[in-house]
Structure formats: structure tokens, C-alpha cells
Design a protein around this motif. Structure first.
Motif, mmCIF file in Angstrom:
data_model
loop_
_atom_site.group_PDB
_atom_site.id
_atom_site.type_symbol
_atom_site.label_atom_id
_atom_site.label_comp_id
_atom_site.label_asym_id
_atom_site.label_seq_id
_atom_site.Cartn_x
_atom_site.Cartn_y
_atom_site.Cartn_z
ATOM 1 N N LYS A 118 45.061 64.819 74.634
ATOM 2 C CA LYS A 118 46.462 64.307 74.653
ATOM 3 C C LYS A 118 46.332 62.864 73.900
ATOM 4 O O LYS A 118 47.236 62.545 73.159
ATOM 5 C CB LYS A 118 46.836 63.807 76.059
ATOM 6 N N VAL A 119 45.064 61.984 74.256
ATOM 7 C CA VAL A 119 44.950 60.917 73.406
ATOM 8 C C VAL A 119 44.750 61.164 71.981
ATOM 9 O O VAL A 119 45.300 60.443 71.112
ATOM 10 C CB VAL A 119 43.693 60.393 74.026
ATOM 11 N N LYS A 120 44.121 62.275 71.684
ATOM 12 C CA LYS A 120 43.959 62.611 70.005
ATOM 13 C C LYS A 120 45.597 62.971 69.576
ATOM 14 O O LYS A 120 45.663 62.370 68.636
ATOM 15 C CB LYS A 120 43.061 63.895 70.007
ATOM 16 N N GLU A 121 46.256 63.788 70.534
ATOM 17 C CA GLU A 121 47.484 64.017 69.661
ATOM 18 C C GLU A 121 48.283 62.970 69.656
ATOM 19 O O GLU A 121 49.209 62.593 68.674
ATOM 20 C CB GLU A 121 48.330 64.970 70.735
ATOM 21 N N ARG A 122 48.346 61.872 70.753
ATOM 22 C CA ARG A 122 49.039 60.591 70.493
ATOM 23 C C ARG A 122 48.737 59.668 69.485
ATOM 24 O O ARG A 122 49.370 59.198 68.592
ATOM 25 C CB ARG A 122 48.924 59.887 72.046
ATOM 26 N N GLN A 123 47.393 59.573 69.109
ATOM 27 C CA GLN A 123 46.774 58.757 68.091
ATOM 28 C C GLN A 123 46.992 59.481 66.630
ATOM 29 O O GLN A 123 46.923 58.776 65.580
ATOM 30 C CB GLN A 123 45.444 58.414 68.169
ATOM 31 N N GLY A 124 47.153 60.805 66.666
ATOM 32 C CA GLY A 124 47.572 61.432 65.441
ATOM 33 C C GLY A 124 46.460 61.730 64.289
ATOM 34 O O GLY A 124 46.401 61.495 63.292
ATOM 35 N N GLU A 125 45.111 61.620 64.968
ATOM 36 C CA GLU A 125 43.877 62.114 64.213
ATOM 37 C C GLU A 125 42.847 62.695 65.034
ATOM 38 O O GLU A 125 42.825 62.567 66.209
ATOM 39 C CB GLU A 125 43.597 60.530 63.651
ATOM 40 N N GLU A 126 41.987 63.253 64.404
ATOM 41 C CA GLU A 126 40.852 64.102 65.154
ATOM 42 C C GLU A 126 39.795 62.918 65.392
ATOM 43 O O GLU A 126 39.483 62.291 64.580
ATOM 44 C CB GLU A 126 40.094 65.037 64.010
ATOM 45 N N ILE A 127 39.469 63.017 66.757
ATOM 46 C CA ILE A 127 38.353 62.327 67.527
ATOM 47 C C ILE A 127 37.377 63.158 67.973
ATOM 48 O O ILE A 127 37.621 64.047 68.885
ATOM 49 C CB ILE A 127 39.146 61.463 68.174
ATOM 50 N N ASP A 128 36.059 62.784 67.603
ATOM 51 C CA ASP A 128 34.954 63.659 67.915
ATOM 52 C C ASP A 128 34.717 63.172 69.341
ATOM 53 O O ASP A 128 34.144 61.800 69.347
ATOM 54 C CB ASP A 128 33.742 63.542 67.079
ATOM 55 N N CYS A 129 34.639 63.948 70.543
ATOM 56 C CA CYS A 129 34.565 63.498 71.792
ATOM 57 C C CYS A 129 33.577 64.387 72.557
ATOM 58 O O CYS A 129 33.867 65.595 72.552
ATOM 59 C CB CYS A 129 35.914 63.387 72.585
ATOM 60 N N GLN A 130 32.370 63.792 73.264
ATOM 61 C CA GLN A 130 31.539 64.458 73.770
ATOM 62 C C GLN A 130 31.694 64.290 75.329
ATOM 63 O O GLN A 130 31.769 63.266 75.704
ATOM 64 C CB GLN A 130 30.005 64.360 73.364
ATOM 65 N N VAL A 131 31.823 65.267 76.087
ATOM 66 C CA VAL A 131 32.218 65.363 77.536
ATOM 67 C C VAL A 131 30.996 65.956 78.565
ATOM 68 O O VAL A 131 30.801 66.919 78.246
ATOM 69 C CB VAL A 131 33.500 65.593 77.915
ATOM 70 N N GLU A 132 30.310 64.857 79.180
ATOM 71 C CA GLU A 132 29.193 65.670 80.187
ATOM 72 C C GLU A 132 29.772 64.916 81.624
ATOM 73 O O GLU A 132 29.262 63.703 81.946
ATOM 74 C CB GLU A 132 27.805 65.004 79.549
#
Length: 366
Positions: A233-247
Motif C-alpha cells: 500500500k505504501v508503494k502504491e501511494r508513493q507511485g514507485e517500485e520499492i525493494d522491501c525485504q520482510v523477515e
């Protein structure tokens, strides 16, 4: 307009003499023979300064002072005690209660005038400083809000105009791309307005010295899928692709779901916003005994140690150097939400821009 002084004194001779002398010096003086009458006059017509005897029947000077200091409209009015009591414990009691000064009877006209003028000058400086701070806040609010609201509005208006005026010139891919940008701008604007409302709500709760049931009570579950969904949702709001690693390990936390989601949204948004894209954003959650450690790591803008204590609404750091999105409310909202659960937050950042934000939640164990 003449400075208004309220004199509360039960001894009629002292009351009349002091009132006459101050009137001759240009002050506008009103008098009261006891504490109750003095408080009534102060509420009806707030003075610029209060002179008050301590030893009075029914209601002594300390009680008057307590009442004055607990009245919002009178709380900052300079308050000077007039008394024959000279014991250190009496002086200390008055100062601890919020008195600004202490004149021991008998006193000279000169000492009375110097004390009054000194307190009025100090109050004038305090008022000037407050006005300067309010003016600076007004300029900051204007600058931040103008940028934050106009930027997404410009995107919405610009792309909408293109689609309306040149609709047949764009293929399906171009149209969908522009619609996606319109949606991102609208989401960004909505988030800004939602945060404005939320901050006002949280500040009202804080000023009332209470907690908000919606954000302070409840249990929520955290897992990797939930965090990835919020990051999307954050990526959609910012309008750009963001590489995010979740552990993120599964856990039940002593935190209401609404509050946890707001905290996660703000900190993911913050990490994405200030990342330079050289490395993925990392979100790591691990149980530690009865606690749960949740960390957000990114590489980008350096967060200075001295700025941590300055986190406050509408405060953006190094705005003149870095072009920033947001209204400076995110971290302030997180801090206020965490205070409801007494959950600590630490921020560490290296000069190279490696920044980590860590929160410790309490787990709900079976």
C-alpha cells in the motif's frame, strides 16, 4: 492602555495605601479584601499582574495562587506575594506553588515598583518569545501544507487534463499509467489529510491527560504477510517500485490492531521515503523473551542524533537540503501512539545514512 494590577489584601490601610501609590505611578488598580473576591475579579477581568497577601481569613494566599494557576486564562499572570512571613519554608512553599516573586512587609515603594516592573518586563519577553514561536510555526505550516497539498493536486489536475484533452492520442498502456499516477496522488493527499485529523485527535487526548481506547487497548497479530500487504500500500501511494525485504516472525502483540497498522504504515513510509534505493529496505521482527523487537532499516538520508529529540508535528529535518514528501507528522504520530502502550522507540543512524528504527512491543503469550 494602562497596566491592570489586582491587589488582594485584607488589611484596609495597606490595601488603600498601595492602591493609591500605584495609581499615582500610572497603573490601573483594582482591589479585593479577601481571596474569594480577588479570584472572582480576576476571572471577570483578567489583570496583567496580581499582588496578593498570604495571611488572610477563610482563603489564604496559597489557596488563591493554586486557584489562579489552575485557571487556563489566568495561569501565566505574574503573581507576587505580599507577606510579613519571612521563614524560608514559607518562601519556598510560595515559589513551589508558582509564585513569581515575594515581597516582605514592610516594603518600600521603590522595591514594590522594581518588583512589579521586573515581572512585567519578564512577562513581556515571554509573550514576545511565544509570538515569535507561533509565527515561525505558522510559516512552517504554510510552507509544509502548501507543498504537501499542492503537489498531489497538481498531479491529479495535470494528468486529468491530459486525459480529457488528448484522450484519443494515448494507447491503453499510457492511459493506465496516468490513471495509476492520479490514484497515487489521491492516496498521498488522503493520507496527509487523515494524518492531520489523527494528530489533532491525539493532541486532544494528550492535553486531557487520558488515553484513547481505540489506540491503547487490544491485541493484534503480526506476520510477514500483513507487513508485506502494508508495504504494498505504501508503494502504491508513493507511485514507485520499492525493494522491501520482510523477515517478520508471527506473534501476538499487546497493541490494538488499528494502532499497530498505523505505526507500521508510518515507519514503512518513512523508510521508503528516505531511502536512496541503493539497498533494500529491511523490516525485521523477532521475539525476545516476553518482548517483540520490530526494526525498520534503510540506507539514505542521515538522521542526526540531535534531531531525535526534536521530533514534533510539522517538523522536517534539513528540508532546505532535501526535497521531502510528507507533512512531518509521521514520526510524531508514532511517538504518541507508542506512549499509550509505553513501548520504547530508538533511532540510530550512521553518517553514511544507514538508519534503523526499533520498537519494543510486549508479547501476549499463551
Amino acid at each position: 492602555m494602562a497596566t491592570q494590577i489586582l491587589l488582594i489584601e485584607d488589611e484596609i490601610q495597606i490595601r488603600e495605601n498601595v492602591a493609591t501609590l500605584l495609581s499615582l505611578k500610572g497603573y490601573e488598580v483594582s482591589t479585593a479584601p479577601d481571596g474569594r473576591e480577588g479570584i472572582s475579579q480576576a476571572i471577570v477581568s483578567p489583570p496583567d499582574l496580581i499582588l496578593c497577601d498570604i495571611m488572610m481569613p477563610e482563603m489564604d494566599g496559597y489557596q488563591v495562587l493554586d486557584t489562579i494557576r489552575n485557571n487556563r486564562s489566568l495561569a501565566t499572570v505574574p503573581f507576587i506575594f505580599l507577606t510579613a512571613k519571612t521563614e524560608e519554608i514559607d518562601v519556598r512553599r510560595g515559589m513551589v506553588s508558582g509564585a513569581d516573586d515575594y515581597l516582605t512587609k514592610p516594603f518600600t515603594l521603590d522595591s514594590l515598583l522594581r518588583t512589579i516592573e521586573g515581572r512585567l518586563q519578564r512577562e513581556a519577553l515571554r509573550e514576545a518569545n511565544l509570538q515569535a514561536r507561533l509565527e515561525e510555526l505558522r510559516r512552517t505550516l504554510t510552507s509544509v501544507s502548501t507543498h504537501e497539498y499542492n503537489t498531489p493536486l497538481s498531479g491529479i489536475l495535470g494528468f486529468t487534463s491530459l486525459l480529457m484533452d488528448h484522450f484519443q492520442e494515448f494507447n491503453e498502456e499510457d492511459t493506465l499509467s496516468m490513471l495509476s499516477m492520479i490514484k497515487a496522488s489521491a492516496l498521498r493527499l488522503k493520507r496527509s489529510l487523515d494524518n492531520l485529523r489523527l494528530m489533532e485527535e491525539l493532541q486532544q487526548v494528550e492535553s486531557a491527560n487520558t488515553t484513547h481506547e481505540f489506540y491503547s487497548h487490544g491485541i493484534s497479530r503480526i506476520d510477514a504477510d500483513m507487513v508485506r500487504q502494508l508495504a504494498g500500500k505504501v508503494k502504491e501511494r508513493q507511485g514507485e517500485e520499492i525493494d522491501c525485504q520482510v523477515e517478520v516472525a508471527n506473534a501476538a502483540l499487546d497493541c490494538p490492531e488499528a494502532g499497530l497498522r498505523l505505526i507500521l504504515d508510518e515507519l514503512i513510509d518513512n523508510a521508503c521515503k528516505f531511502s536512496n534505493g541503493s539497498q533494500p529496505i529491511q523490516i525485521i521482527g523477532r521475539p525476545e523473551g516476553i518482548n517483540y523487537r520490530l526494526s525498520f532499516l534503510n540506507v539514505g538520508q542521515h538522521f542526526k542524533a540531535e534531531d531525535i529529540a526534536r521530533i514534533a508535528p510539522y517538523t522536517q529535518f534539513d528540508r532546505k537540503i532535501y526535497e521531502q514528501q510528507g507533512s512531518g507528522l509521521g514520526l510524531s504520530i508514532v511517538k504518541k501512539l507508542l506512549t499509550f502502550k509505553k513501548s520504547p522507540m530508538t533511532i540510530q543512524s550512521t553518517p553514511a545514512g544507514e538508519t534503523s528504527v526499533t520498537i519494543i512491543f510486549q508479547q501476549v503469550l499463551n
